[in-house]
Design a protein around this motif. Sequence first.
Motif, PDB file in Angstrom:
ATOM      1  N   ARG A  29       0.836  -1.210   0.000  1.00  0.00           N
ATOM      2  CA  ARG A  29       0.000   0.000   0.000  1.00  0.00           C
ATOM      3  C   ARG A  29       0.862   1.248   0.000  1.00  0.00           C
ATOM      4  O   ARG A  29       0.623   2.180  -0.779  1.00  0.00           O
ATOM      5  CB  ARG A  29      -0.912   0.005   1.223  1.00  0.00           C
ATOM      6  CG  ARG A  29      -1.727   1.289   1.384  1.00  0.00           C
ATOM      7  CD  ARG A  29      -2.580   1.250   2.643  1.00  0.00           C
ATOM      8  NE  ARG A  29      -1.781   1.198   3.843  1.00  0.00           N
ATOM      9  CZ  ARG A  29      -1.229   2.256   4.424  1.00  0.00           C
ATOM     10  NH1 ARG A  29      -1.370   3.454   3.895  1.00  0.00           N
ATOM     11  NH2 ARG A  29      -0.523   2.118   5.537  1.00  0.00           N
ATOM     12  N   GLN A  30       1.885   1.296   0.842  1.00  0.00           N
ATOM     13  CA  GLN A  30       2.708   2.492   0.931  1.00  0.00           C
ATOM     14  C   GLN A  30       3.570   2.682  -0.315  1.00  0.00           C
ATOM     15  O   GLN A  30       3.806   3.816  -0.742  1.00  0.00           O
ATOM     16  CB  GLN A  30       3.568   2.429   2.191  1.00  0.00           C
ATOM     17  CG  GLN A  30       2.721   2.437   3.467  1.00  0.00           C
ATOM     18  CD  GLN A  30       3.538   2.654   4.723  1.00  0.00           C
ATOM     19  OE1 GLN A  30       4.271   3.611   4.840  1.00  0.00           O
ATOM     20  NE2 GLN A  30       3.393   1.744   5.680  1.00  0.00           N
ATOM     21  N   GLU A  40       1.359   4.201  -2.848  1.00  0.00           N
ATOM     22  CA  GLU A  40       1.160   5.624  -2.570  1.00  0.00           C
ATOM     23  C   GLU A  40       2.369   6.439  -2.988  1.00  0.00           C
ATOM     24  O   GLU A  40       2.238   7.569  -3.456  1.00  0.00           O
ATOM     25  CB  GLU A  40       0.850   5.822  -1.084  1.00  0.00           C
ATOM     26  CG  GLU A  40      -0.519   5.284  -0.688  1.00  0.00           C
ATOM     27  CD  GLU A  40      -0.767   5.332   0.807  1.00  0.00           C
ATOM     28  OE1 GLU A  40       0.183   5.698   1.549  1.00  0.00           O
ATOM     29  OE2 GLU A  40      -1.885   5.000   1.244  1.00  0.00           O
ATOM     30  N   ARG A  61      -2.993   4.301  -5.204  1.00  0.00           N
ATOM     31  CA  ARG A  61      -3.447   3.680  -3.964  1.00  0.00           C
ATOM     32  C   ARG A  61      -3.798   2.227  -4.256  1.00  0.00           C
ATOM     33  O   ARG A  61      -4.143   1.873  -5.390  1.00  0.00           O
ATOM     34  CB  ARG A  61      -4.655   4.410  -3.362  1.00  0.00           C
ATOM     35  CG  ARG A  61      -5.883   4.444  -4.240  1.00  0.00           C
ATOM     36  CD  ARG A  61      -6.936   5.377  -3.667  1.00  0.00           C
ATOM     37  NE  ARG A  61      -8.143   5.411  -4.474  1.00  0.00           N
ATOM     38  CZ  ARG A  61      -9.195   4.626  -4.267  1.00  0.00           C
ATOM     39  NH1 ARG A  61      -9.163   3.750  -3.267  1.00  0.00           N
ATOM     40  NH2 ARG A  61     -10.263   4.690  -5.021  1.00  0.00           N
ATOM     41  N   GLU A 121      -6.133  -0.699  -4.316  1.00  0.00           N
ATOM     42  CA  GLU A 121      -7.581  -0.904  -4.327  1.00  0.00           C
ATOM     43  C   GLU A 121      -7.890  -2.386  -4.153  1.00  0.00           C
ATOM     44  O   GLU A 121      -7.196  -3.243  -4.718  1.00  0.00           O
ATOM     45  CB  GLU A 121      -8.179  -0.386  -5.630  1.00  0.00           C
ATOM     46  CG  GLU A 121      -7.938   1.105  -5.848  1.00  0.00           C
ATOM     47  CD  GLU A 121      -8.491   1.595  -7.178  1.00  0.00           C
ATOM     48  OE1 GLU A 121      -9.206   0.803  -7.834  1.00  0.00           O
ATOM     49  OE2 GLU A 121      -8.212   2.742  -7.556  1.00  0.00           O
ATOM     50  N   PHE A 137      -3.388  -1.603  -8.423  1.00  0.00           N
ATOM     51  CA  PHE A 137      -2.794  -0.291  -8.205  1.00  0.00           C
ATOM     52  C   PHE A 137      -2.331   0.242  -9.553  1.00  0.00           C
ATOM     53  O   PHE A 137      -2.190  -0.513 -10.528  1.00  0.00           O
ATOM     54  CB  PHE A 137      -1.601  -0.376  -7.235  1.00  0.00           C
ATOM     55  CG  PHE A 137      -0.413  -1.116  -7.789  1.00  0.00           C
ATOM     56  CD1 PHE A 137       0.650  -0.432  -8.365  1.00  0.00           C
ATOM     57  CD2 PHE A 137      -0.358  -2.504  -7.736  1.00  0.00           C
ATOM     58  CE1 PHE A 137       1.744  -1.117  -8.880  1.00  0.00           C
ATOM     59  CE2 PHE A 137       0.727  -3.196  -8.247  1.00  0.00           C
ATOM     60  CZ  PHE A 137       1.783  -2.502  -8.815  1.00  0.00           C
TER      61      PHE A 137
END
Length: 725
Positions: free
Chosen positions: A423-424, A427, A432, A434, A447
């Motif tokens: 996730r990071q 980002e 993000r 999903e 992503f």
Amino acid sequence: MSIGVGYGVLLGLAFWVGWRLCQARPAIAPWVSLFLAAGSALGVTIAFRSIFGHRLELERVLESQREVLREKEQRLEWALAATGDGVWDWKIQSGSIHHNHQWCRILGLDDRFLEHALDTFEQQIHPEDKPSVMERIRRSLETGEPYASEHRMLRADGNAIHVVDRGNIVERNERGEPTRMVGSMVDVTERKLAEEELRETNIILEEQTARASTLAAEAEFASVSKSDFLANMSHEIRTPMNGVIGMAGLLLDTQLDPLQRKYAEIVRQSGESLLGLLNDILDLSKIEAGKLELESIPFQLAELLEETAALLSVRAAQKGLEFVWAVDSAVPRTISADPGRIRQILTNLAGNAIKFTEKGRVSVMVRLESRTETQVILRFSVQDTGIGIPPEKIKGLCQKFVQVDASTTRKYGGTGLGLAISRQLAELMGSRLEIESVLGSGSVFSFCASCGLGPAEGIPDRKVSRKFTLGGNGGKFRILVAEDNQVNQLVAVGILEKFGLRVDVVANGLEALRSLESLPYDLVFMDVLMPEMDGFEATTRIRDPDSPVLDHRIPIVAMTANAMRGDREMCIAAGMDDYVSKPVNPREVSTVLERWLRRGGAKAQAPSRSAHHESLPPVYDRTALLERLMGNETILAKVVKSFADTMAGQLTGLEEALATGDAIRSAQLAHSIKGASANASAKAASVLAAQLEDACAASRLQEAIEVRPRLVEAFEQWKEAAQGS
């Protein structure tokens, strides 16, 4: 008025005529006098009435003006009352001051104070402010400048209020002395209270800001300390781990009985699992500290996915799962991004998908979201047919150490870090992670990544084998290893000697310098942290033209357990040429040796994708497969069994897709077969699968149908050769 004037003129003319007649005829003089007297009386009456009428008219006009003035005064009084301004009018010479009603209301006074003396006004000023107020008034009278003061006044109830008082001289006598000053006064008590509250609030905010700055500095210090601690712990943990994994690998290359080999495999797998966990924790720490930076280098996306699939397909096959991947035809062949981080996300997501899927398929798909002249947005999706995720669990799933089932008896293991890191990383790429899931039916993790358009040519074909092979000439190369840990020395020597190299070992940088002064080496593997002289200082001295070493430009490869951001840059800045991290991976060592010793040899040609009637490569190259697996017979047996188990199902699926005319599905399966065949050294099958994939991508289904039987035949031949060897 005009009638009276006219009559007066006429009467005057009559007197003149009568006087002339009396001179001419004296006899009529009495009658003329009588007539003139009557006329005079009448004229006086008319004049009186005209004057009285004019006076009445004048009084009416004056009354009308007085009414207008009263209305203006009333409107002014209303306006002043609305604005809250009190007005004062000071007759300077007499000392009397006249105020309006608003002024009295401000100070809580009755109408008796509408007019009073200057002394009374002074008594209403707060004693502490009186000297400054009177000084301002005096200065205004002397200089003629406007008077202005902000001070306190005492109300009738004894309470003090804050006022803004202003005035100006409006009249002077013939000597220029001020005789009259007019001004206004406004109650600003509420404003002063608000300013005081604001000042106190600002003081509190300043204190909180200072505290926050202190906390931020402490947090920054803690973050740096944590990063330094993790870097040091990484080195300390990786050093013995390097020995565990390396020695287990060397042990597996010896003659072992099945039970011994099984135990050695468990040791190596456990070490690699621990290394993976350590890498996850380090990555998470770097992300949280803002010290992880994304690279942007050109690479071929299909080859990255093929390499990733090669690592995961064995795990999928062990569970009887179908593992496929595909890239949309609109996606550019070469892009610029951070391939390592994209691979890391996909490996985490696909690994989880395999873990939580008992039957069915795991798919990795890439499609084009948008495109400009210089960039593309690609969407990466990992889909499975696994257990799914309850809707209420999805939101918190990507938090650190969070899993769907947190009970101690859960069926599936893991730390929960993989999704948090994914996730990071997503980002950091401006996207993000999903998640879409249906409980009991499977999940889709996706992503996006913004990628530059890489050059069409000049990228090495990463499907080509890049193993370092010295053959019988390896012994002519001499390698120096500077390493203080005895276990790491044994691992490094074991790996390098397997490549046929001559290896000398020293324990620190000082000994390395002495060795380089006396013997001509071809390459140095330099540990960074060593006693007496570390790798950085040793490298600096080697590069110094005045040092007595024989070759100042000898390739130096950093070999360190440090794994934090900037380590590679620090090594390069110190004058080193390359970098490998511990635990040392034989494949990384092979790549480094090939790069710096320039002994890679002729590279194998990529499988031809031309017409299918061309001659095919061997159906099975066991030697190449065993070499790729570093001579590990156990892993070779697992790869052969996994490929044989999954290939039959994929060929059946391919037959069904071709029969229904599904070109996209057929191309996806052919692509998956091509990669799996290459990994299993089923070279003929890989070439035929590539031909079939090209035909499906171009919608030449008839050609693909004709190739499929040859692919089946090549697989059967591979199976016979592999199982018989």
